[in-house]
Design a protein around this motif. Structure first.
Motif, PDB file in Angstrom:
ATOM      1  N   GLU A  85      -5.453  -5.496  -5.941  1.00  0.00           N
ATOM      2  CA  GLU A  85      -4.343  -5.735  -4.934  1.00  0.00           C
ATOM      3  C   GLU A  85      -2.776  -5.272  -5.421  1.00  0.00           C
ATOM      4  O   GLU A  85      -1.987  -5.089  -4.490  1.00  0.00           O
ATOM      5  N   GLY A  86      -2.567  -5.212  -6.704  1.00  0.00           N
ATOM      6  CA  GLY A  86      -1.353  -4.803  -7.170  1.00  0.00           C
ATOM      7  C   GLY A  86      -1.148  -3.278  -6.494  1.00  0.00           C
ATOM      8  O   GLY A  86      -0.007  -2.865  -6.321  1.00  0.00           O
ATOM      9  N   PHE A 130       7.659  -2.313  11.311  1.00  0.00           N
ATOM     10  CA  PHE A 130       7.998  -3.000  10.409  1.00  0.00           C
ATOM     11  C   PHE A 130       8.520  -2.383   8.920  1.00  0.00           C
ATOM     12  O   PHE A 130       8.463  -2.753   7.961  1.00  0.00           O
ATOM     13  N   SER A 131       8.607  -1.035   8.862  1.00  0.00           N
ATOM     14  CA  SER A 131       9.028  -0.309   7.862  1.00  0.00           C
ATOM     15  C   SER A 131      10.520  -0.630   7.626  1.00  0.00           C
ATOM     16  O   SER A 131      11.530  -0.941   8.736  1.00  0.00           O
ATOM     17  N   ALA A 132      11.032  -0.284   6.665  1.00  0.00           N
ATOM     18  CA  ALA A 132      12.310  -0.543   6.066  1.00  0.00           C
ATOM     19  C   ALA A 132      13.601  -0.060   6.922  1.00  0.00           C
ATOM     20  O   ALA A 132      14.581  -0.685   7.230  1.00  0.00           O
ATOM     21  N   TYR A 176       1.755   0.231  -0.471  1.00  0.00           N
ATOM     22  CA  TYR A 176       2.560  -0.134   0.877  1.00  0.00           C
ATOM     23  C   TYR A 176       4.215  -0.268   0.641  1.00  0.00           C
ATOM     24  O   TYR A 176       4.741   0.350   1.686  1.00  0.00           O
ATOM     25  N   LEU A 177       4.558  -0.528  -0.412  1.00  0.00           N
ATOM     26  CA  LEU A 177       6.010  -0.610  -0.806  1.00  0.00           C
ATOM     27  C   LEU A 177       6.648   0.815  -0.817  1.00  0.00           C
ATOM     28  O   LEU A 177       7.567   1.012  -0.169  1.00  0.00           O
ATOM     29  N   LYS A 178       5.739   1.730  -1.326  1.00  0.00           N
ATOM     30  CA  LYS A 178       6.232   2.921  -1.449  1.00  0.00           C
ATOM     31  C   LYS A 178       6.491   3.653  -0.149  1.00  0.00           C
ATOM     32  O   LYS A 178       7.174   4.489   0.142  1.00  0.00           O
ATOM     33  N   THR A 179       5.674   3.343   0.794  1.00  0.00           N
ATOM     34  CA  THR A 179       5.328   4.158   1.963  1.00  0.00           C
ATOM     35  C   THR A 179       6.304   3.177   3.090  1.00  0.00           C
ATOM     36  O   THR A 179       7.102   4.102   3.824  1.00  0.00           O
ATOM     37  N   MET A 180       6.213   2.151   3.086  1.00  0.00           N
ATOM     38  CA  MET A 180       6.982   1.418   4.033  1.00  0.00           C
ATOM     39  C   MET A 180       8.702   0.882   3.570  1.00  0.00           C
ATOM     40  O   MET A 180       9.396   0.569   4.572  1.00  0.00           O
ATOM     41  N   GLY A 181       8.700   1.026   2.418  1.00  0.00           N
ATOM     42  CA  GLY A 181       9.962   0.515   2.045  1.00  0.00           C
ATOM     43  C   GLY A 181      10.066  -1.042   1.942  1.00  0.00           C
ATOM     44  O   GLY A 181      11.306  -1.503   1.611  1.00  0.00           O
ATOM     45  N   THR A 182       9.423  -1.740   2.096  1.00  0.00           N
ATOM     46  CA  THR A 182       9.391  -3.088   2.151  1.00  0.00           C
ATOM     47  C   THR A 182       8.009  -3.861   1.630  1.00  0.00           C
ATOM     48  O   THR A 182       6.852  -3.068   1.656  1.00  0.00           O
ATOM     49  N   GLU A 183       8.227  -4.896   1.382  1.00  0.00           N
ATOM     50  CA  GLU A 183       6.918  -5.695   0.637  1.00  0.00           C
ATOM     51  C   GLU A 183       5.934  -5.775   1.798  1.00  0.00           C
ATOM     52  O   GLU A 183       6.057  -6.056   2.934  1.00  0.00           O
ATOM     53  N   CYS A 184       4.600  -5.669   1.484  1.00  0.00           N
ATOM     54  CA  CYS A 184       3.378  -6.035   2.549  1.00  0.00           C
ATOM     55  C   CYS A 184       3.242  -7.442   2.883  1.00  0.00           C
ATOM     56  O   CYS A 184       3.379  -8.245   1.773  1.00  0.00           O
ATOM     57  N   ILE A 230      -3.930   1.267   5.268  1.00  0.00           N
ATOM     58  CA  ILE A 230      -3.641   2.722   4.656  1.00  0.00           C
ATOM     59  C   ILE A 230      -3.495   2.315   3.237  1.00  0.00           C
ATOM     60  O   ILE A 230      -3.979   3.007   2.403  1.00  0.00           O
ATOM     61  N   ALA A 231      -2.553   1.141   2.921  1.00  0.00           N
ATOM     62  CA  ALA A 231      -2.531   0.820   1.760  1.00  0.00           C
ATOM     63  C   ALA A 231      -3.724   0.632   0.742  1.00  0.00           C
ATOM     64  O   ALA A 231      -3.867   0.927  -0.178  1.00  0.00           O
ATOM     65  N   TRP A 232      -4.578  -0.145   1.408  1.00  0.00           N
ATOM     66  CA  TRP A 232      -5.805  -0.689   0.794  1.00  0.00           C
ATOM     67  C   TRP A 232      -6.345   0.693   0.334  1.00  0.00           C
ATOM     68  O   TRP A 232      -6.966   0.946  -0.648  1.00  0.00           O
ATOM     69  N   LEU A 233      -6.745   1.611   1.309  1.00  0.00           N
ATOM     70  CA  LEU A 233      -7.544   2.887   1.447  1.00  0.00           C
ATOM     71  C   LEU A 233      -7.085   3.733   0.130  1.00  0.00           C
ATOM     72  O   LEU A 233      -7.630   4.476  -0.563  1.00  0.00           O
ATOM     73  N   ASP A 234      -5.515   3.654   0.089  1.00  0.00           N
ATOM     74  CA  ASP A 234      -4.881   4.595  -0.958  1.00  0.00           C
ATOM     75  C   ASP A 234      -5.131   3.856  -2.030  1.00  0.00           C
ATOM     76  O   ASP A 234      -5.520   4.911  -3.126  1.00  0.00           O
ATOM     77  N   ALA A 235      -5.322   2.664  -2.277  1.00  0.00           N
ATOM     78  CA  ALA A 235      -5.750   1.995  -3.666  1.00  0.00           C
ATOM     79  C   ALA A 235      -7.049   2.328  -4.004  1.00  0.00           C
ATOM     80  O   ALA A 235      -7.585   2.510  -5.265  1.00  0.00           O
ATOM     81  N   LEU A 236      -7.903   2.478  -2.940  1.00  0.00           N
ATOM     82  CA  LEU A 236      -9.464   2.541  -3.447  1.00  0.00           C
ATOM     83  C   LEU A 236      -9.815   4.034  -3.411  1.00  0.00           C
ATOM     84  O   LEU A 236     -10.974   4.175  -3.906  1.00  0.00           O
TER      85      LEU A 236
END
Length: 414
Positions: free
Chosen positions: A325-326, A55-57, A332-340, A398-404
């Motif tokens: 959340e932001g 599901f990455s871009a 997520y967008l930076k890593t996957m190239g698409t919205e979560c 991963i995105a949540w843990l990156d934010a945390l």
């Protein structure tokens, strides 16, 4: 005529499967592990790890920057480390992506070997993937047994920057559900026949293979070498890692509890053991998303849970959610190239689903009865199962843990 054709197809299929069994025995006709050079890296540093992600871009190949510090393995194993948690979540995604390398004709890189080389590991073994990644191997799994698992095992010498003390670090990253291994996920009952009463039988049998490998390797080491272990995995891989760490904690043959760490993600309940939450398993951390259905199954009302401490990511309604959340979605967008695609509002849907099943079905045995299956189907019609899976994806975690990582806002519960 039709019968003859069917008989011929059956015989041909049986011949193909038999030939594949012989290839397993002789170690032929399978992709071999690559040779990847690495340089010893010590102290603290960051590295970019590549891996495949659905599901990455573009192209399904993404990268995450992770932190590493040898000093982590000289600190209190029972203290939750948000940086190590993030690194383990990425390594768990790497382990899932490794399967594509072991499919003949694939041009996918050996993600695990390259990831651990970037972290300075001098030995990486992914041999368990060789005959557990092809479609034909998964068909054989249905016939020969699905209670197996693929895993990456990597070792390096770590040293303390404060004292100069050294240890032999062994990291085991367990692949999540793959192909016919899904059948092992529902092998819940009968765990009393396994190593310890109450553990999920399918996951336990998979963990026992890794235990045997670790014990054989430990026997070959100098007895004077101090060993330390790190176990991680996502979903089924998390459950196997959870049981693996709990076994090492309980038996103590490989290492003392001070030298065992486990970080698991999206981990289903995997035991009905009465002592699963004891302080003895305080070095096991299960990172869970409140909007993810998988960690709530099998239901706790049926007596199931996990070893160690549950660490809940922020969920809708939590004080830290609106603030973080932001940052999660940006990561997520930076890593996957698409919205979560994960919907935090699904937390309510998950809780409602579990409450309905718990109120009408009293055990797993009842769930798999005709009446229980009717209740399950009815509950499934009230939720968007495909959308719920977005909260289970490794990259959502991963995105949540990156934010945390810089804000320890997760909620721990033993």
């Amino acid at each position: 005529m039709v019968v003859a054709l069917l008989d011929g197809a059956t015989l041909a299929g049986a011949a193909v499967l038999h030939a594949r069994r012989l290839e397993r025995v002789t170690g032929t006709n399978a992709v071999t592990a690559p040779a990847v050079e690495s340089e010893r890296r010590t102290d603290a540093f960051t590295a970019e790890l590549e891996y495949g992600a659905l599901f990455s871009a573009e192209g399904h190949r993404v990268a995450s920057e992770v932190a590493w510090d040898d000093d982590w393995f000289f600190e209190d194993a029972s203290a939750y480390n948000p940086e190590l948690a993030h690194t383990c979540a990425v390594l768990s995604a790497v382990a899932n992506a490794e399967s594509s390398y072991y499919q003949q004709g694939s041009d996918s890189p050996a993600y695990a070997e390259h990831a651990f080389a970037a972290l300075g590991f001098d030995e990486v073994c992914t041999a368990s993937y060789r005959y557990r990644s092809e479609v034909l191997d998964e068909v054989l799994g249905v016939l020969d047994g699905t209670d197996v698992v693929a895993y990456t095992l990597a070792t390096k010498r770590v040293s303390s920057s404060a004292t100069g003390e050294e240890k032999e670090l062994c990291v085991v990253v367990v692949r999540g559900s793959y192909g016919s291994e899904w059948l092992s996920n529902i092998k819940i009952e009968g765990a009393e026949d396994a190593t310890r009463d109450g553990d999920h039988l399918g996951f336990t049998l998979a963990a026992e293979e890794i235990v045997a490998d670790l014990e054989e390797r430990a026997a070959q080491l100098d007895p004077g070498v101090e060993r330390t272990y790190l176990f991680c995995g996502h979903s089924r891989g998390g459950a196997v890692a959870n049981l693996l760490a709990s076994y090492v904690d309980a038996v103590g043959a490989l290492a003392t509890a001070e030298d065992v760490r486990a970080y698991t993600f999206a981990t289903p309940n995997c035991t009905s053991s009465a002592d699963a939450r004891d302080a003895a398993y305080g070095n096991i951390f299960n990172v869970l998303n409140p909007s993810d259905l998988v960690p709530r199954l099998p239901l706790s009302s049926w007596g199931y849970e996990r070893y160690g401490t549950d660490v809940w990511l922020p969920g809708e309604g939590d004080a830290s959610f609106a603030r973080l959340e932001g940052a999660m979605r940006e990561s997520y967008l930076k890593t996957m190239g698409t919205e979560c695609p994960a919907d935090p509002g699904d937390r309510t849907a998950v809780e409602r689903f579990c409450a309905r099943i718990a109120a009408r079905v009293s055990s797993f045995d009842e769930l798999v009865s005709p009446a229980g299956l009717v209740e399950l189907l009815g509950a499934c019609t009230e939720v968007d199962v495909a959308r719920l899976l977005a909260s289970h994806y490794p990259n959502t975690y991963i995105a949540w843990l990156d934010a945390l990582r810089t804000k320890n806002c997760a909620t721990m519960r033993r």
